[in-house]
Design a protein around this motif. Structure first.
Motif, PDB file in Angstrom:
ATOM      1  N   PHE A 427       0.814  -1.217   0.000  1.00  0.00           N
ATOM      2  CA  PHE A 427       0.000   0.000   0.000  1.00  0.00           C
ATOM      3  C   PHE A 427       0.854   1.276   0.000  1.00  0.00           C
ATOM      4  O   PHE A 427       0.315   2.375  -0.078  1.00  0.00           O
ATOM      5  CB  PHE A 427      -0.928   0.017   1.212  1.00  0.00           C
ATOM      6  N   TRP A 432      -1.155   4.506  -8.466  1.00  0.00           N
ATOM      7  CA  TRP A 432      -2.401   3.760  -8.334  1.00  0.00           C
ATOM      8  C   TRP A 432      -2.189   2.273  -8.078  1.00  0.00           C
ATOM      9  O   TRP A 432      -3.086   1.584  -7.587  1.00  0.00           O
ATOM     10  CB  TRP A 432      -3.253   3.941  -9.600  1.00  0.00           C
ATOM     11  N   TRP A 435      -3.122   0.607  -4.622  1.00  0.00           N
ATOM     12  CA  TRP A 435      -4.438   0.007  -4.399  1.00  0.00           C
ATOM     13  C   TRP A 435      -4.520  -1.384  -5.031  1.00  0.00           C
ATOM     14  O   TRP A 435      -5.093  -2.315  -4.442  1.00  0.00           O
ATOM     15  CB  TRP A 435      -5.534   0.897  -4.978  1.00  0.00           C
ATOM     16  N   THR A 439      -4.627  -4.406  -2.406  1.00  0.00           N
ATOM     17  CA  THR A 439      -5.891  -5.148  -2.374  1.00  0.00           C
ATOM     18  C   THR A 439      -5.662  -6.622  -2.679  1.00  0.00           C
ATOM     19  O   THR A 439      -6.282  -7.506  -2.059  1.00  0.00           O
ATOM     20  CB  THR A 439      -6.876  -4.546  -3.385  1.00  0.00           C
ATOM     21  N   VAL A 522      -1.382   4.745   1.150  1.00  0.00           N
ATOM     22  CA  VAL A 522      -2.704   5.290   0.837  1.00  0.00           C
ATOM     23  C   VAL A 522      -3.680   5.050   1.974  1.00  0.00           C
ATOM     24  O   VAL A 522      -4.729   5.699   2.056  1.00  0.00           O
ATOM     25  CB  VAL A 522      -3.243   4.680  -0.477  1.00  0.00           C
ATOM     26  N   LEU A 523      -3.356   4.096   2.846  1.00  0.00           N
ATOM     27  CA  LEU A 523      -4.103   3.868   4.076  1.00  0.00           C
ATOM     28  C   LEU A 523      -3.119   3.890   5.240  1.00  0.00           C
ATOM     29  O   LEU A 523      -1.936   3.587   5.075  1.00  0.00           O
ATOM     30  CB  LEU A 523      -4.826   2.526   4.043  1.00  0.00           C
TER      31      LEU A 523
END
Length: 651
Positions: A427, A432, A435, A439, A522-523
């Motif tokens: 992450f 991009w 993600w 994931t 991103v998290l």
């Protein structure tokens, strides 16, 4: 990602190694001891049957103690990378290759894993193979495997690595097809050998490119010279090394051989899938990290292969009913996490090694646990015909539970501390793809929790679904359960104990002490951790709910996805259609051309000469009157020729 064909890559700095002296000057014993043991076991034949297995165990045990001694010796050095040059191995033109060894932090952790876990597997195999008439030969192959793997991780150049690489391939073929009288085992050995040859071709061509562009295959000289190469050259070189790594570690698209390797004895499965062969590809990328870190496109390819493989292995593992094949596909998936880690680069290299070490404990634990279940269930492998074994095999149940909780990644077990940081690192990519790959890693964690819980519940819980020939399952002997207990301890504690010290320890290895990413994930780390635990609990809880009462003992109709997973997502069918059938057709066409074309031409010439000779032989009758007639006919032809010339008919 843009590929710059002519722009130089970022230099990695100068890589230097100290000269091994003192106690470290005997590091060659790590390879020599199991190699000599293998030679004794294989050459003495039946004369070593009574004690040969103990020699095999002792040789790996001594190698582990030596590795531990060298490890502590290395800790006390300022330069923790020492090189031992034994002799000049190849000297042809400008090519100089040493027969030398490199003992540095990366090699040290692999040595301890190979010999430590390998020793426990050897000890287990003494009892597991007790009634096999080929036990002495088995331990000879086992020792050969360990020696080759140690040479692979200790070589100080790519040629020495390649020697160990091929030795591992040979020994794996001998072990997978150990019960060669079984057609399935013989076929599995050939499949592993041939698919590995594809990857090996990539590795050897990569070594050729190193010499052609840099004039050397020594690690320090290659890594120092990477900065002088164009980005395209680095990309090509890295892709070839990746092909070799994918073949040996069972990664897409060369993963099909790995589950079939289950045809060998269970200790072979544990050694190949936990501590040795499948980790060779991860070692190759980690060792070659200055090459992979020099090209962002190359890193993207490695990450993509890892993410795709971890999902592929998890999906297929959900549909398998053979206890060893479920574990085999879980290995494919877990190695995918390691490839994801080494592909992310920087500090994630060390995280992948931590997961590799933790995986060595819990996967060896579960494979040997599967062997213990088979030992008590008359070699039954179908989890649909197990159930209720926790009551009869308490040690196997408890130790397998430790491995199960570790691999699904629940805290405080080792898998949580080794796998969760890789998910966080995914992450932390700066585009991009954070993600995408993050994931994929999270989804893989949920799927792993589902199919491993299914395996655990169907094997040890629920009502018994045994076949009629099984009256009373029994626990395995102590020589098999003691290694299970020790590996279970590692399954519980290895991750927490290693996640801090190992990255620091590996900083002394060229390129493995990469910087932390300069950007945030991103998290948040906390959010990723909560999500990781949440998907694990959901996957495990769903599997427990669905299978707590058992399952049907015969194959049931299934949907499209389950059917595809049962057929390995049709990867074998693709290989058969794209490679096997065209290869068979090409082979038959070449045989036809050889028989009817090349051989036909030669045979026709021979037949013509033979036939002509036979017809001429009829003129040799042995009668004087025949020869006189021939002389007269010849004389008349000569006179006729003279007359024709005189008459002007012939000019």
């Amino acid at each position: 990602m843009e590929i710059l064909a002519n722009a130089p890559v970022e230099p990695v700095g100068t890589v230097t190694y100290a000269t091994a002296d003192g106690l470290l000057g005997s590091v060659w014993l790590l390879v020599a001891i199991p190699l000599v043991s293998a030679a004794i076991l294989l050459l003495l034949g039946r004369r070593a049957d009574r004690w040969g297995h103990w020699l095999g165990v002792a040789s790996v045990g001594v190698a582990f103690l030596l590795g531990l001694t060298y490890f502590f010796q290395l800790r006390g050095l300022e330069n923790r990378s020492v090189e031992l040059s034994l002799w000049e191995f190849i000297a042809v033109g400008d090519l100089r290759v040493d027969f030398g060894l490199l003992f540095d932090p990366l090699a040290a952790v692999f040595v301890l894993l190979i010999t430590g876990v390998g020793f426990l597997i050897h000890l287990y195999a003494v009892e597991y193979m007790a009634h096999d008439p080929g036990r002495r030969r088995f331990f000879g192959y086992f020792n050969l495997f360990v020696a080759a793997m140690l040479l692979l991780v200790l070589g100080n150049n790519y040629v020495m690595l390649y020697f160990g690489w091929e030795g591992v391939g040979l020994a794996s073929y001998l072990l997978i097809s150990f019960w060669y009288e079984r057609p399935s085992a013989a076929t599995a050995g050939k499949k592993a050998f041939l698919m590995n040859r594809v990857g090996d071709a990539g590795l050897v061509i990569g070594i050729f490119i190193m010499f052609a562009t840099l004039g050397t295959t020594q690690y320090d000289e290659v890594f120092t010279g990477v900065g002088s190469l164009t980005a395209t050259t680095v990309l090509l070189l890295g892709l070839l090394l990746l092909l070799g790594a994918a073949g040996k570690s069972g990664q897409f698209p060369l993963q099909a051989w790995l589950p079939d390797a289950m045809e060998g004895p269970t200790p072979v499965s544990a050694l190949i899938h936990a501590a040795t062969m499948v980790t060779a590809g991860v070692y190759l990328i980690a060792r070659s990290n200055p090459i992979f870190s020099a090209n962002s496109t190359l890193q993207l390819v490695v990450v993509s292969v890892g993410a795709l493989t971890l999902l592929l292995g998890a999906v297929i593992g959900m549909a398998k009913d053979d206890i060893k094949r479920v574990l085999a596909w879980s290995t494919v998936s877990q190695i995918g996490y390691m490839f994801l880690g080494v592909g992310l680069g920087g500090a994630a290299y060390a995280l992948a090694i931590v997961h590799l070490l933790a995986h060595g404990f819990f996967k060896a634990n579960m494979f040997l646990g599967a062997g213990s279940v088979m030992h008590g269930m008359r070699d039954q492998v179908d989890i649909r015909r197990f159930g209720g074994l926790a009551k009869y095999m308490k040690i196997t149940w408890l130790t397998f539970m430790a491995g199960w909780l570790a691999i699904i990644g629940l805290p405080p077990f080792s898998g949580f501390f080794s796998k969760e940081p890789i998910i966080v690192a995914a992450f932390e990519r700066d585009d991009w793809t954070a993600w995408l790959f993050g994931t994929a890693a999270l989804l893989g964690a949920g799927l792993t929790a589902f199919y491993m819980t299914r395996l655990f519940v169907l094997t040890f819980h629920g009502r018994p679904r045994w076949t009629e020939d099984i009256d009373h399952p029994h626990e395995s002997p102590k020589l098999m359960t003691i290694p299970l207990v020790l590996l279970a301890v590692g399954s519980v504690a290895a991750g927490a104990l290693l996640v801090g010290p190992v990255p620091t320890w590996l900083e002394a290895t060229a390129g493995l002490g990469g910087p932390e990413p300069a950007h945030e994930a991103v998290l948040s780390h906390l959010a990723i951790t909560i999500l990781s635990i949440l998907v694990t609990v959901i996957g495990a809880g769903l599997a427990w709910f669905l299978f707590r009462g058992g399952t049907a003992t015969e194959p049931q109709p299934a949907g499209v996805l389950v059917t595809a997973a049962r057929k390995n997502l049709y990867t074998d069918a693709v290989n058969e259609a794209v490679f096997e059938k065209p290869g068979i057709f090409l082979t038959r066409a070449l045989v036809y051309l050889d028989n009817r074309g090349i051989d036909g031409l030669v045979n026709a010439l021979a037949a013509g000469v033979g036939g002509g000779s036979g017809r001429l032989r009829r003129l040799q009758t042995g009668f004087v009157r025949s020869y006189a007639t021939s002389i007269l006919a010849g004389a008349l032809l000569v006179v006729a020729a003279f007359l024709a010339v005189e008459a002007g008919w012939l000019v």
